[in-house]
Every structure is written in C-alpha cells, then in structure tokens.
Design a protein around this motif. Structure first.
Motif, mmCIF file in Angstrom:
data_model
loop_
_atom_site.group_PDB
_atom_site.id
_atom_site.type_symbol
_atom_site.label_atom_id
_atom_site.label_comp_id
_atom_site.label_asym_id
_atom_site.label_seq_id
_atom_site.Cartn_x
_atom_site.Cartn_y
_atom_site.Cartn_z
ATOM 1 N N LEU A 1 33.020 16.579 53.382
ATOM 2 C CA LEU A 1 34.263 16.467 52.624
ATOM 3 C C LEU A 1 34.605 17.766 51.911
ATOM 4 N N VAL A 2 35.892 17.936 51.708
ATOM 5 C CA VAL A 2 36.376 18.983 50.807
ATOM 6 C C VAL A 2 37.572 18.384 50.058
ATOM 7 N N THR A 3 37.699 18.737 48.805
ATOM 8 C CA THR A 3 38.833 18.234 48.027
ATOM 9 C C THR A 3 39.675 19.405 47.554
ATOM 10 N N ASN A 4 40.876 19.076 47.091
ATOM 11 C CA ASN A 4 41.729 20.070 46.447
ATOM 12 C C ASN A 4 41.001 20.735 45.275
ATOM 13 N N VAL A 5 40.090 20.001 44.643
ATOM 14 C CA VAL A 5 39.389 20.551 43.474
ATOM 15 C C VAL A 5 38.372 21.609 43.901
ATOM 16 N N ASP A 6 37.662 21.389 45.026
ATOM 17 C CA ASP A 6 36.765 22.429 45.543
ATOM 18 C C ASP A 6 37.559 23.725 45.763
ATOM 19 N N LYS A 7 38.712 23.588 46.435
ATOM 20 C CA LYS A 7 39.498 24.786 46.790
ATOM 21 C C LYS A 7 40.065 25.467 45.543
ATOM 22 N N MET A 8 40.597 24.656 44.629
ATOM 23 C CA MET A 8 41.169 25.190 43.393
ATOM 24 C C MET A 8 40.093 25.915 42.578
ATOM 25 N N THR A 9 38.895 25.347 42.542
ATOM 26 C CA THR A 9 37.821 25.945 41.750
ATOM 27 C C THR A 9 37.350 27.248 42.379
ATOM 28 N N GLN A 10 37.226 27.262 43.717
ATOM 29 C CA GLN A 10 36.838 28.523 44.346
ATOM 30 C C GLN A 10 37.907 29.591 44.119
ATOM 31 N N ASP A 11 39.174 29.216 44.241
ATOM 32 C CA ASP A 11 40.251 30.186 43.990
ATOM 33 C C ASP A 11 40.164 30.743 42.568
ATOM 34 N N TYR A 12 39.858 29.866 41.626
ATOM 35 C CA TYR A 12 39.711 30.306 40.230
ATOM 36 C C TYR A 12 38.616 31.376 40.122
ATOM 37 N N PHE A 13 37.454 31.098 40.731
ATOM 38 C CA PHE A 13 36.346 32.064 40.654
ATOM 39 C C PHE A 13 36.717 33.379 41.340
ATOM 40 N N VAL A 14 37.345 33.279 42.511
ATOM 41 C CA VAL A 14 37.691 34.493 43.247
ATOM 42 C C VAL A 14 38.617 35.364 42.399
ATOM 43 N N LYS A 15 39.600 34.747 41.774
ATOM 44 C CA LYS A 15 40.543 35.494 40.933
ATOM 45 C C LYS A 15 39.806 36.188 39.788
ATOM 46 N N LYS A 16 38.906 35.461 39.151
ATOM 47 C CA LYS A 16 38.160 36.022 38.024
ATOM 48 C C LYS A 16 37.251 37.170 38.478
ATOM 49 N N ILE A 17 36.592 36.969 39.627
ATOM 50 C CA ILE A 17 35.665 37.993 40.122
ATOM 51 C C ILE A 17 36.425 39.261 40.495
ATOM 52 N N VAL A 18 37.530 39.108 41.205
ATOM 53 C CA VAL A 18 38.312 40.276 41.629
ATOM 54 C C VAL A 18 38.814 41.053 40.413
ATOM 55 N N ALA A 19 39.225 40.336 39.359
ATOM 56 C CA ALA A 19 39.701 41.017 38.152
ATOM 57 C C ALA A 19 38.555 41.733 37.432
ATOM 58 N N PHE A 20 37.369 41.137 37.470
ATOM 59 C CA PHE A 20 36.224 41.669 36.727
ATOM 60 C C PHE A 20 35.563 42.824 37.471
ATOM 61 N N ASP A 21 35.450 42.693 38.793
ATOM 62 C CA ASP A 21 34.719 43.677 39.590
ATOM 63 C C ASP A 21 35.357 43.764 40.979
ATOM 64 N N PRO A 22 36.408 44.566 41.101
ATOM 65 C CA PRO A 22 37.177 44.607 42.358
ATOM 66 C C PRO A 22 36.345 45.059 43.561
ATOM 67 N N GLN A 23 35.226 45.762 43.317
ATOM 68 C CA GLN A 23 34.389 46.244 44.426
ATOM 69 C C GLN A 23 33.488 45.150 45.005
ATOM 70 N N ALA A 24 33.248 44.116 44.260
ATOM 71 C CA ALA A 24 32.240 43.124 44.673
ATOM 72 C C ALA A 24 32.689 42.357 45.917
ATOM 73 N N ARG A 25 31.718 41.957 46.718
ATOM 74 C CA ARG A 25 32.008 41.058 47.834
ATOM 75 C C ARG A 25 31.837 39.615 47.359
ATOM 76 N N ILE A 26 32.456 38.678 48.088
ATOM 77 C CA ILE A 26 32.397 37.263 47.710
ATOM 78 C C ILE A 26 32.056 36.420 48.926
ATOM 79 N N LEU A 27 31.052 35.551 48.742
ATOM 80 C CA LEU A 27 30.700 34.567 49.770
ATOM 81 C C LEU A 27 30.866 33.200 49.124
#
Lengths: 258, 258
Positions: free
Chosen positions: B39-65
């Motif tokens: 299963l995947v829910t809208n909440v899984d996707k929304m939460t990952q998007d939240y983290f990705v946004k925060k990570i990119v703002a904090f450390d634009p060089q970092a990779r994300i898995l």
C-alpha cells in the motif's frame, strides 16, 4: 449489574496500578511452569490473589476460574463464575514491559455476561457485554464492519502458522497480513476496535473468556477451529473473526488435513 | 553535527503532526503498488515530499533515497545521502492507525552516520549515531545486554517464517517467541530498547537504514542473512541481533537448504 460493573472496573484499575508499581520498582521474580517459555511471575500470582480476595468479599457464592494458583479447572458452571487472567501476555510483560493486559469475565449459568480487558500500559480499559454494548474507557465502541478476510489483519499463533495447522498459512495469505503480538487479550481487543479481521490461536478459557464476550456483543463470531462450541476446559484451537471472515476461515480449516 | 541533528528532529516532529492531523481528519487515500498488500497513501507521498523539500533547502548537494515518488534507487553513495521512509508500516497505518513510524538516516561516504525512528502515535523519537550514542526523546539509551537467542523475543517476517527460509522457524523455536508487528522500524527500535533479541526479514534500504545505524551504535550486528554486507540496493534478506544471537542465527541460516 451497574454495581457489579463499577466494582470490577475499580478492581481492574487498582490491579493495574499494583502491576505498574511492581514494574517500576523492578520487583519481578520469574519462574517457569510447563516449559521454559511458559512463564509466571510473582506479579501474576499477587494480582490473581488480589482479584480472588475482592471477588470472595463481593460475592462469596461465586466460583472462580483463573490461570494461576491452582484454580485453573471448574467442574460446575452453574451460578456466577468469575474467570481471571491476572497477566495475559506474561512473556511480553517480562521482556517488553508492555503489550500485556489484565482480563476478567463474568459468566452466569454457563453464559458470558460481562468482559473486561485492561491494557495497563496504555491505560485502555475495554469492557461491556451482550446487553450493554462495548466501551473503551467511557466511550462506546461502534460495531466493526463485517469485512472479508482479504481486507483485514489476522492475529495468529506462531506454532499453528509454522505447521500450517488447519490451513493457517492460507488464512494468512488471504488476509492483509498476519500479526503475532504474544497477547490473546490484545488480539481480541484489536478485533473489537476494528484493527483485526480475526484471530487464530490455541487458547485456555481465561485467554478468550473476556474477549469472547466482547466480540460476540458486537456480532463477531468465535468457536473451536473446527466450528464446534468451545468447551471452556483446557487449551483449545481457537477461531474468531468478523462473520464474513469467520466463515471463510472455517471452510479453510475444514478442508485441511492437519 | 548538532545543527543537522536538531534540524532533522524538527522535521520528524513536524511531519508527525502532519500525519496525525491527516489521520484524525480521515484524509487517507489508499493505493496499491506492486500487489494488493503493498500500500501507499497520500500521506506517505505528502510526507516524503515534505522531507525532500526540507533536505533540498538545508543541503542542496545531498542525495536522497526514499520509498515513494520514484526516488527508490541511487547510483552513487559519495557525499551525504538522506534515506527516508515517510511511513514505515503503511498497512498498520491504514488498518490499525498505530504501530507505524517515520524513519530517516544520514549516510556520509557510504557510512551510516545518524538514524532517526519516530513512533508517531506513542510520541517516541529514537535517534543517535555511532559517535554520539542513542537517545529516546532526550534520555540516553543504555547498551542492551548481549543475550543469547534463547533469552529474547525475535522479530520475524511472515513469509520467511511460513517457508522456514534460512531455518527461520528453528530460529524462532530457539528464541523466547516470535513477534510480527508489520513495521521494520519498530522491530529495530525494539532491539535498541532491549525488547528484541533480533530481527529476521526481507527489507529495502529505507526499512533498515535508520535502525541499522542505531543498533550498530549500541554494538548489535546486522547483515544480509548469509552474512555478507548489505548492498543498500533493492530488497534483501536481513538478519540482525545481539552479537550472541546474531552468530547463532547466522550458523542456522548457513546450515539451511532454502
């Protein structure tokens, strides 16, 4: 009935406080019973003694069936019977310090009238009966939807699953997934709260008496895994589920060779 | 390092609040991925998007898995990598509304540096790393005793147990009992808190990255179930345990035919 209910709720919460106090003070003494995985602690015994004392003071005529202290068999089910599991999930109690519960059922003339399951560490008391419905603390629990096996999580006994007893593995495959918590009371509480579609295990009367009253009060079903009535005597292969899932699992069980 | 840690703790708790709000508002939309149980829910996707946004703002060089949104593979592990599981135990999230967690790991030059597991409904954030130790919220977690398999509960994957893959059933028999919670993060948290002697499962990198950092920080061991290093690429048969239990299970695994 109201007096009986409020009395038992008082016992459950008081026993819960005793158990928490013993846990925090690290006052556990662990012994084994039939084998190395069959544990009993001083807290199980102390808690059962507490209930017996309270029951005898409240209703001297009542019979008592309980897991510990040699009170684990009854010849007569006439009149009122209290069935106690002072600590259900003793292994979890010892090794996890959570995921255990206190259970108490009241039977009258062989019929389950009231059931109480207290998740001590979560502070959740589930209680009720056929004529009054089911409550979590003071909130009424709605009747869970009659979902098929394919739409819910199935509580499962490890040994039966390993051996595919009564097609337990096929039941698991058809569900959304099997869960093993090591605590019958919490599996049956899960059914009441709509978090389990059913439960397959090997249980003694005190493991299912309280939860059985509660799931039946909400229209769910239980029996021996072959479909016959449970005998309330010794350990039995146990099947419970929403009406829909129960029928699906019963067919699988009856098709099995072991 | 302190800034990185406090930043991530802030993200974890903020994401937890978003998830609780969505649960309470009944705003779940459930889809399936590879099969009806994945299963995947809208909440899984929304939460990952939240983290990705925060990570990119904090450390634009970092990779994300991360598990969702097509970020589930990495070719290069140089520099800093954030590994996210926005909702681990999605089935529990949907059907139990508890027993799920958010996980985040930080790797540097292919080495796990920091791990975070947040049990949202219990409000328990487990975090730490090799150089700083492990903390539950703000309390330091002591190193669990190096108990043998026979003295603890073993977290177990249902399919591997059913098929006795790598002698999983024998491992279970030798333990104090098997537990199936449906949430890898909570099984690894259980090891850190001394409630599990080990864990046998079939996991993707985001399932074990954070917990792996934490168990290794406390001297416990993990690897592919055959003993080789985990590849952090795709799903792998996973074995973890106290040093004592890990060695016992590795021998059993290597003796198995399947």
């Amino acid at each position: 009935m109201q007096i009986l209910i409020s009395e038992i709720k008082h016992w459950m919460t008081e026993a819960g406080e005793m158990i928490k106090t013993a846990l925090l003070a690290n006052q556990l003494t662990v012994d084994t019973k039939t084998d190395r995985k069959d544990l009993v602690t001083n807290v199980d015994k102390m808690t059962q003694d507490y209930f017996v004392k309270k029951i005898v003071a409240f209703d001297p005529q009542a019979r008592i069936l309980g897991e510990e202290n040699g009170q684990d068999h009854l010849d007569k089910w006439s009149g009122r019977v209290f069935i106690i599991d002072p600590v259900d999930g003793t292994m979890n109690f010892v090794l996890e310090r959570e995921n255990f519960c206190i259970m108490l059922a009241v039977y009258e003339e062989g019929q389950g009238i009231l059931g109480f399951i207290y998740d001590v560490m979560k502070g959740q008391l589930l209680w009720g009966g056929r004529d009054i419905g089911v409550f979590l603390n003071e909130e009424r629990v709605p009747q869970p939807a009659d979902i098929p096996l394919s739409e819910g999580l199935l509580g499962m006994n490890a040994a039966m699953y390993a051996r595919n007893s009564h097609n337990a593995q096929i039941m698991g495959d058809r569900s959304m997934g099997v869960r093993m918590s090591g605590c019958a009371g919490l599996e049956l509480m899960g059914m009441v709260l709509g978090r389990r579609v059913g439960y397959v295990s090997n249980l003694a009367p005190w493991d299912y008496a309280a939860g059985g009253v509660l799931i039946e009060a909400l229209g769910m079903k239980m029996s021996h895994i072959t479909g016959r009535k449970l005998k309330l005597d010794g350990r039995e292969r146990f099947l419970a589920g929403t009406p829909h899932a129960y029928e699906e699992m019963l067919v699988l069980s009856q098709q099995a060779n072991n």
